[in-house]
Every structure is written in C-alpha cells, then in structure tokens.
Scaffold this motif. Sequence first.
Motif, PDB file in Angstrom:
ATOM      1  N   UNK A  18       0.836  -1.206   0.000  1.00 10.72           N
ATOM      2  CA  UNK A  18       0.000   0.000   0.000  1.00 10.72           C
ATOM      3  C   UNK A  18       0.873   1.259   0.000  1.00 10.72           C
ATOM      4  N   UNK A  19       1.967   1.186   0.729  1.00  7.65           N
ATOM      5  CA  UNK A  19       2.870   2.359   0.752  1.00  7.65           C
ATOM      6  C   UNK A  19       3.538   2.551  -0.605  1.00  7.65           C
TER       7      UNK A  19
ATOM      8  N   UNK B  93      -0.899  -3.829  11.630  1.00  9.69           N
ATOM      9  CA  UNK B  93      -0.035  -2.702  11.258  1.00  9.69           C
ATOM     10  C   UNK B  93      -0.698  -1.870  10.158  1.00  9.69           C
ATOM     11  N   UNK B  94      -1.524  -2.508   9.340  1.00 10.46           N
ATOM     12  CA  UNK B  94      -2.214  -1.779   8.263  1.00 10.46           C
ATOM     13  C   UNK B  94      -3.424  -1.020   8.819  1.00 10.46           C
ATOM     14  N   UNK B  95      -4.214  -1.678   9.681  1.00 12.85           N
ATOM     15  CA  UNK B  95      -5.379  -0.957  10.233  1.00 12.85           C
ATOM     16  C   UNK B  95      -4.916   0.237  11.067  1.00 12.85           C
ATOM     17  N   UNK B  96      -3.756   0.110  11.696  1.00  7.50           N
ATOM     18  CA  UNK B  96      -3.225   1.234  12.481  1.00  7.50           C
ATOM     19  C   UNK B  96      -2.745   2.353  11.565  1.00  7.50           C
ATOM     20  N   UNK B  97      -2.003   1.995  10.534  1.00  4.21           N
ATOM     21  CA  UNK B  97      -1.431   3.024   9.655  1.00  4.21           C
ATOM     22  C   UNK B  97      -2.525   3.776   8.884  1.00  4.21           C
ATOM     23  N   UNK B  98      -3.627   3.085   8.539  1.00  3.83           N
ATOM     24  CA  UNK B  98      -4.715   3.736   7.783  1.00  3.83           C
ATOM     25  C   UNK B  98      -5.917   4.011   8.681  1.00  3.83           C
TER      26      UNK B  98
END
Length: 226
Positions: free
Chosen positions: A73-74, A93-98
């Motif tokens: 995604x990045x 880590x993805x739900x946190x980053x987005x």
Amino acid sequence: MTARIAVLASGGGSNLQAILDHFAALADRAPGRVVLVASDRPNALALERGRRAGATAIALNEAARTAGLRDLLEAHAITHVALAGYLRQVPADVTTAWHGRMLNVHPALLPAFGGKGMYGHRVHEAVVACGVRVTGATVHFVDDQYDHGAVIAQWPVPVFPGDTAATVAVRVLEVEHQLFPPVVAAVAAGRITLDASGRVTGLRTPMLFAHFAASDASGAADAAPW
Ligand code: GRF
C-alpha cells in the motif's frame, strides 16, 4: 490532496464496480481515484474490473496479504483503503497506519450479525434463521477487530416472510451499492472523519437512506448529507 484509493476484494467485486462507477460519474468532482485493486483470490472478477478501470490489479499471496500488505500500500502511495467483500483479516499494522482512512461495507446492521465468521451468505442465513424483520447494510471505519470500528452509515432493508438468504442477499447488495460509494467519496474528500475520541464527524444526518430517497425524488442529486 487527491486521494489514492486501494480496494481489497475477494469476490465478484460488484461493490468495487459501484465505487468505480460513482467516481467516474463524479468526474472532475471526484476526490481521487481507485489506483489499486488487490485480492486474495487470483481469479476474483474484482481484479478484472479494476484492470478495466485502469487500476493496478494484484493477486495477493499469503505473504503479500499479511506481512507485505503495508509495504504494498505504501509503494502505491495509498491514502485510503476500501474493503469491498474482502474476506481476510487486515493485519494490525495496516489498520493502524490507515486508521480513519480505511472503510468496510458489511451486509447487515452492525453490531448485529457481525464478527468473526460472519461474512457472505452466512450473514443472511443467520438473519433469516433468527427471524428478524429488518436487516441492511453498514459502512464503518475499520479497526483491528472484525466488523467493529465506528459506524458511519447504515441503510435498513426489510426481511419478508418467505425470504431466503439468497433473496435477502440480493436486496441488501443493491443497497450496499448505493450506500458505500458516496461514503467512500466523502471520507476520501475529508468530509467525514474519525476524531481522536473515535467518533465520526461530518455527517449531518444518520438517516442516509431517507436523505437519498428524498433527494432522488426532488432530483437534487448533488445534495449530500455531509
Ligand atoms: C457483499 O455483500 C459484501 O458486503 C460482503 O460480500 C459481498 C461482496 O459482494 N462482504 P461483491 O464482491 O462486492 O459483489
């Protein structure tokens, strides 16, 4: 900033198609575009739909949908993520980053008929077995638990005597197609946000279905409830 949206989908991708069509109809007013479609199923029709719309379409193997998803995604500079019938859990880590920029559509009125294992036809089977008279569609922000993040919008759908899971599914899917795209656009435009205390801001009315029905009737297609 123009939103760069990724859509994750496991199946036919009719919700993805509804998003693509909505953004195409918004034309210059679209707050961004779908640049990436990813699926855990290499044969998912969603990938073909994405490709046709000019997005990068990627089949995710196990590593790519777990440890590698954030990097993917990045690498595509994704600002927002829409889960459109995506059956895998998104890594924390993805739900946190987005956080506040990732949405899901669920085919029931959460918190009813949601949670681990409640997906696809199982949801509608549970609805019919339970005998409730109303179900519907929910769009919510995604957190690290299944079907748990803050609810943004809901749309009720009746359950009639004699309905089966299949007939309910058709009725709910139609509503998902109407509800999800404008909410994705409103979040991508920054008109709906998740504040620091976990509350949804920007919605002027929670009665989206009534609002859309009224604006259809008056022909005021531009009127938006946010
Ligand atoms: C939708 O009902 C969605 O809510 C559910 O799975 C279905 C996917 O349909 N999670 P599609 O792939 O968007 O056609």
